[in-house]
Design a protein around this motif. Structure first.
Motif, mmCIF file in Angstrom:
data_model
loop_
_atom_site.group_PDB
_atom_site.id
_atom_site.type_symbol
_atom_site.label_atom_id
_atom_site.label_comp_id
_atom_site.label_asym_id
_atom_site.label_seq_id
_atom_site.Cartn_x
_atom_site.Cartn_y
_atom_site.Cartn_z
ATOM 1 N N VAL A 185 0.859 -1.186 0.000
ATOM 2 C CA VAL A 185 0.000 0.000 0.000
ATOM 3 C C VAL A 185 0.897 1.238 0.000
ATOM 4 O O VAL A 185 1.755 1.397 0.870
ATOM 5 N N ILE B 131 -3.272 6.187 0.583
ATOM 6 C CA ILE B 131 -4.686 6.009 0.924
ATOM 7 C C ILE B 131 -5.401 7.315 0.634
ATOM 8 O O ILE B 131 -5.057 8.359 1.188
ATOM 9 N N GLU B 132 -6.358 7.252 -0.290
ATOM 10 C CA GLU B 132 -7.153 8.437 -0.654
ATOM 11 C C GLU B 132 -8.601 8.179 -0.255
ATOM 12 O O GLU B 132 -8.972 7.050 0.038
ATOM 13 N N ARG B 133 -9.427 9.223 -0.288
ATOM 14 C CA ARG B 133 -10.832 9.020 0.103
ATOM 15 C C ARG B 133 -11.585 8.165 -0.908
ATOM 16 O O ARG B 133 -12.610 7.574 -0.594
ATOM 17 N N VAL C 122 -7.427 3.070 -2.578
ATOM 18 C CA VAL C 122 -6.082 2.804 -2.080
ATOM 19 C C VAL C 122 -5.169 2.397 -3.243
ATOM 20 O O VAL C 122 -5.526 1.523 -4.041
ATOM 21 N N ILE D 97 -12.937 1.710 -2.533
ATOM 22 C CA ILE D 97 -13.373 1.604 -1.133
ATOM 23 C C ILE D 97 -14.244 0.355 -0.884
ATOM 24 O O ILE D 97 -13.980 -0.398 0.046
ATOM 25 N N LEU E 197 -12.389 -3.032 -0.386
ATOM 26 C CA LEU E 197 -11.420 -3.197 0.700
ATOM 27 C C LEU E 197 -11.830 -4.288 1.685
ATOM 28 O O LEU E 197 -10.999 -5.060 2.145
ATOM 29 N N ALA F 29 -10.705 4.143 4.961
ATOM 30 C CA ALA F 29 -9.838 3.099 4.388
ATOM 31 C C ALA F 29 -8.699 2.748 5.337
ATOM 32 O O ALA F 29 -8.254 1.600 5.403
ATOM 33 N N SER F 30 -8.246 3.733 6.114
ATOM 34 C CA SER F 30 -7.138 3.506 7.045
ATOM 35 C C SER F 30 -7.540 2.588 8.209
ATOM 36 O O SER F 30 -6.679 2.130 8.958
ATOM 37 N N GLN G 210 -2.965 0.096 6.048
ATOM 38 C CA GLN G 210 -2.052 1.191 6.369
ATOM 39 C C GLN G 210 -1.028 1.336 5.246
ATOM 40 O O GLN G 210 -0.680 0.346 4.592
ATOM 41 N N VAL G 211 -0.531 2.551 5.044
ATOM 42 C CA VAL G 211 0.554 2.766 4.071
ATOM 43 C C VAL G 211 1.756 1.940 4.515
ATOM 44 O O VAL G 211 2.102 1.909 5.695
#
Length: 190
Positions: free
Chosen positions: A28, A31-33, A36, A57, A60, A68-69, A73-74
């Motif tokens: 990853v 993470i955008e709204r 991902v 989304i 996921l 998304a978080s 996680q990144v």
């Protein structure tokens, strides 16, 4: 947006070689709204985005989540199923939830129409209330199924967090929907 086969021949060829259902691993990267980005372990980099892989989304998780978080996680390593080649963005659309069993189907195997369940109210809507009856499983009690006597709004009789007893009135496996009722309950109290 990012050009055709002639501009990014290596990436285009890689994406065209993928088949629906292929498992792809990666990391990853953002993470955008709206979803991902995933940098794939195999294959070329993307000329514009932080990764060739993209998870929308809804793809996921089977479970409800706020952001998304809450799911990834990144920097996290993920293994996803390839869904489709998005030729406009030149990316691999991926699904993380496709790699996990759908909890709704397993739940549906164990219940029957008319069965009584206990749950907690998770959300109020103008048309009814959502009740969580198992981990990751929510059903809808339509406004008309809330009480024997009509009410204007769900908040007239229930609040988020209330424990309720409900009866299963419909199980729609295809649409993953569970319809519930309180009207058959012997009591009109929550």
């Amino acid at each position: 947006m990012t050009g055709g086969p002639s501009e990014n021949p290596e990436l285009w060829a890689f994406l065209e070689s993928l088949r629906c259902g292929d498992l792809l691993s990666g990391t990853v990267t953002a993470i955008e709204r709206f979803g991902v980005f995933v940098a794939l372990d195999d294959g070329p980099d993307h000329p514009v985005f932080p990764g060739v892989g993209f998870i929308t989304i809804p793809d996921l998780s089977w479970r409800r989540f706020e952001a998304a978080s809450d799911v990834v996680q990144v920097g996290q390593k993920v293994s996803c199923e390839f869904v489709q080649f998005d030729t406009w963005n030149l990316e691999a659309r991926l699904s993380l939830r496709a790699t996990e069993p759908d909890p709704f189907q397993a739940f549906a195997d164990g219940i029957a129409m008319g069965q009584t369940l206990h749950g907690q109210v998770t959300k109020l809507a103008p048309f009814g209330v959502f009740v969580q009856v198992a981990d990751g499983i929510e059903g809808l009690v339509h406004l008309r199924e809330l009480t024997r006597t009509p009410v204007e709004s769900p908040s007239d009789v229930v609040q988020v967090g209330d424990e309720v007893t409900v009866i299963v009135t419909e199980i729609d496996r295809e649409r993953r929907k569970l319809a519930l009722s309180r009207r058959q309950d012997s009591s009109d109290h929550w």
